[in-house]
Design an enzyme around this catalytic site. Structure first.
Site, mmCIF file in Angstrom:
data_model
loop_
_atom_site.group_PDB
_atom_site.id
_atom_site.type_symbol
_atom_site.label_atom_id
_atom_site.label_comp_id
_atom_site.label_asym_id
_atom_site.label_seq_id
_atom_site.Cartn_x
_atom_site.Cartn_y
_atom_site.Cartn_z
ATOM 1 N N SER A 224 50.063 47.697 30.943
ATOM 2 C CA SER A 224 49.941 46.284 31.316
ATOM 3 C C SER A 224 50.365 45.408 30.141
ATOM 4 C CB SER A 224 48.479 45.993 31.661
ATOM 5 O OG SER A 224 48.258 44.599 31.682
ATOM 6 N N SER A 225 50.832 44.210 30.454
ATOM 7 C CA SER A 225 51.248 43.289 29.383
ATOM 8 C C SER A 225 50.062 42.807 28.545
ATOM 9 C CB SER A 225 51.980 42.082 29.972
ATOM 10 O OG SER A 225 51.133 41.383 30.848
ATOM 11 N N CYS A 226 48.830 43.038 29.017
ATOM 12 C CA CYS A 226 47.673 42.585 28.238
ATOM 13 C C CYS A 226 47.405 43.469 27.017
ATOM 14 C CB CYS A 226 46.426 42.442 29.095
ATOM 15 S SG CYS A 226 45.825 43.995 29.698
ATOM 16 N N TYR B 136 39.914 46.537 28.953
ATOM 17 C CA TYR B 136 41.010 47.090 29.765
ATOM 18 C C TYR B 136 42.242 47.330 28.895
ATOM 19 C CZ TYR B 136 44.661 47.077 33.404
ATOM 20 O OH TYR B 136 45.729 47.384 34.210
ATOM 21 N N LYS C 166 44.386 50.786 28.031
ATOM 22 C CA LYS C 166 45.827 50.933 28.284
ATOM 23 C C LYS C 166 46.578 51.292 27.001
ATOM 24 C CE LYS C 166 46.208 50.392 32.707
ATOM 25 N NZ LYS C 166 46.671 51.542 33.524
ATOM 26 N N HIS D 52 43.719 39.253 41.335
ATOM 27 C CA HIS D 52 44.593 38.479 40.458
ATOM 28 C C HIS D 52 44.945 37.146 41.133
ATOM 29 C CE1 HIS D 52 45.333 42.559 38.711
ATOM 30 N NE2 HIS D 52 45.245 41.850 37.606
HETATM 31 O O1 GFB Z 1 45.839 36.792 37.648
HETATM 32 P P1 GFB Z 1 44.834 36.556 36.584
HETATM 33 O O2 GFB Z 1 43.447 36.875 36.905
HETATM 34 O O3 GFB Z 1 45.364 37.373 35.345
HETATM 35 O O4 GFB Z 1 44.860 35.007 36.165
HETATM 36 P P2 GFB Z 1 45.505 37.241 33.772
HETATM 37 C C1 GFB Z 1 46.038 34.355 35.758
HETATM 38 C C2 GFB Z 1 45.765 32.879 35.571
HETATM 39 O O5 GFB Z 1 45.564 32.282 36.861
HETATM 40 C C3 GFB Z 1 44.545 32.538 34.722
HETATM 41 C C4 GFB Z 1 44.411 31.468 36.833
HETATM 42 O O6 GFB Z 1 44.836 31.421 33.898
HETATM 43 C C5 GFB Z 1 43.515 32.141 35.782
HETATM 44 O O7 GFB Z 1 42.530 31.241 35.309
HETATM 45 N N1 GFB Z 1 43.831 31.379 38.172
HETATM 46 C C6 GFB Z 1 43.788 30.251 38.916
HETATM 47 C C7 GFB Z 1 43.226 32.351 38.875
HETATM 48 N N2 GFB Z 1 43.134 30.458 40.063
HETATM 49 C C8 GFB Z 1 42.783 31.764 40.074
HETATM 50 C C9 GFB Z 1 42.098 32.581 41.023
HETATM 51 O O8 GFB Z 1 41.664 32.153 42.072
HETATM 52 N N3 GFB Z 1 41.940 33.895 40.681
HETATM 53 C C10 GFB Z 1 42.421 34.422 39.518
HETATM 54 N N4 GFB Z 1 42.262 35.725 39.275
HETATM 55 N N5 GFB Z 1 43.031 33.652 38.588
HETATM 56 C C11 GFB Z 1 44.791 39.700 33.946
HETATM 57 C C12 GFB Z 1 43.949 40.645 33.146
HETATM 58 O O9 GFB Z 1 44.775 38.531 33.266
HETATM 59 O O10 GFB Z 1 46.136 40.121 34.021
HETATM 60 C C13 GFB Z 1 44.176 42.036 33.521
HETATM 61 O O11 GFB Z 1 42.611 40.256 33.218
HETATM 62 C C14 GFB Z 1 45.626 42.403 33.776
HETATM 63 O O12 GFB Z 1 43.687 42.816 32.476
HETATM 64 C C15 GFB Z 1 46.343 41.355 34.568
HETATM 65 O O13 GFB Z 1 46.297 42.592 32.570
HETATM 66 C C16 GFB Z 1 47.816 41.627 34.700
HETATM 67 O O14 GFB Z 1 46.966 37.271 33.504
HETATM 68 O O15 GFB Z 1 44.774 36.109 33.163
#
Ligand code: GFB
Length: 308
Positions: A94-96, A123, A127, A166
């Site tokens: 993952s890119s994280c 996480y 990875k 996500h």
């Molecule tokens: O997709 P997401 O959870 O992944 O969130 P990350 C991306 C952005 O979207 C964040 C915003 O800035 C969230 O605050 N966002 C807005 C939301 N509304 C929503 C919503 O309803 N749900 C979610 N989930 N986000 C993950 C990592 O981080 O990326 C994992 O936690 C993994 O480890 C994944 O690497 C690819 O990019 O922030």
């Protein structure tokens, strides 16, 4: 999600016999079960797409599950693959894995150069361990275990849970339900300013097969024994606000989009440097609007199966 997309890529090939197991048939957290699976099946190549994944809220809420389940699955599968003489394996990360404030776009050599984003550190550590497991079996035993690091993925078979998913599946469902209810507004988490790069799952599957099938000389010429992973993405990102606007258009929601800044933003930006993969002959083909449109079609056909 990615595993089923890899199956779609490979299922019509007559030079490959696919061996798959659902999570109900094989518990990947059980070393005994994994080992006896490898003992019984004649496997010569492994795509390791299985993982415990989730969005920012799930990562932040269940850190023990994320680090434990990912570490144990990687250890079980990679070690058993080696024990049963599997020479080729592709590990999906993952890119994280990259530092929270890595220079953008993030090249492969940014790994382990800084502090990780706190919302998904456990996480990310799991990875990173997966990459290092592959490299260690290569160095000690001459295996050919490779790693690909996808940017944020989306597409059919995603998890559309309202909190644990996500951002793309979460917003697709929220906009869709708001449209049906004639709601005036939809709430999006965070400030809307973080930037993300999104890749359609079938592109990720195609990239995975491409990297698995590169000849060893090409792979080794483009990587190093202790820096062996390859980024997969589009090289294009957008703000969460822009993605939400595109989502509203795709779903047909015409109300207001508002932002809840009490929710975490996570990493400010994580754009992949994909020049290494491009130079090895692969680039993406599905842009964000096309991918969201295809995903929404799938969502409409399958939403009756989602858990509440
Ligand atoms: O997709 P997401 O959870 O992944 O969130 P990350 C991306 C952005 O979207 C964040 C915003 O800035 C969230 O605050 N966002 C807005 C939301 N509304 C929503 C919503 O309803 N749900 C979610 N989930 N986000 C993950 C990592 O981080 O990326 C994992 O936690 C993994 O480890 C994944 O690497 C690819 O990019 O922030």
């Amino acid at each position: 999600m990615v595993g089923s997309a890899i199956i779609r890529q490979l299922q019509n090939r007559n030079d490959i016999e696919l061996i798959t197991k659902s999570r109900h048939e094989l518990d990947l957290t059980s070393q005994m079960a994994v080992d006896s699976f490898f003992e019984q099946s004649k496997i010569d190549e492994v795509y390791l797409a299985a993982a415990k994944v989730g969005g920012i809220h799930a990562n932040n809420t269940y850190p023990a599950d994320f680090i434990y389940e990912n570490l144990i699955m990687e250890c079980n599968i990679i070690h058993s693959a080696h024990k049963h003489n599997v020479q080729h394996l592709l590990f999906l990360g993952s890119s994280c894995i990259y530092p929270k404030l890595a220079a953008q776009p993030m090249s492969e050599d940014a790994l382990l150069t800084g502090i990780l984003e706190s919302t998904n550190e456990p996480y990310a550590v799991a990875k990173i361990a997966g990459i290092k497991l592959c490299e260690s079996y290569n160095r000690q035993y001459g295996r050919d275990y490779r790693s690909v690091m996808p940017t944020n993925l989306y597409g059919e078979n995603d998890n559309f849970h309202p909190e644990n998913s996500h951002v793309i599946p979460a917003l697709m469902r929220r906009f869709h339900e708001a449209k049906l209810n004639n709601d005036e507004e939809v709430v999006v988490w965070g400030t809307g300013t973080p930037m993300r790069e999104f890749l359609y799952v079938d592109d990720m599957a195609a990239a995975s097969v491409h990297v698995m099938e590169l000849n060893k000389e090409t792979y080794q010429a483009n990587t190093q024994p202790m820096l062996s992973h390859i980024n997969v993405g589009t090289g294009i990102d957008c703000t969460i606000r822009e993605m939400a606007e595109t989502m509203a258009n795709v779903v047909g929601f015409t109300g207001d989009v508002i932002f809840d800044s009490s929710k975490p933003d996570g990493t400010p930006r994580k754009l992949m440097d994909v020049s290494r993969l491009n130079s090895m002959g692969w680039s993406y083909s599905v842009n964000l609007e096309e991918g969201l449109t295809q995903t929404y079609q799938w969502f409409l056909q399958n939403q009756q199966n989602f858990r509440k």
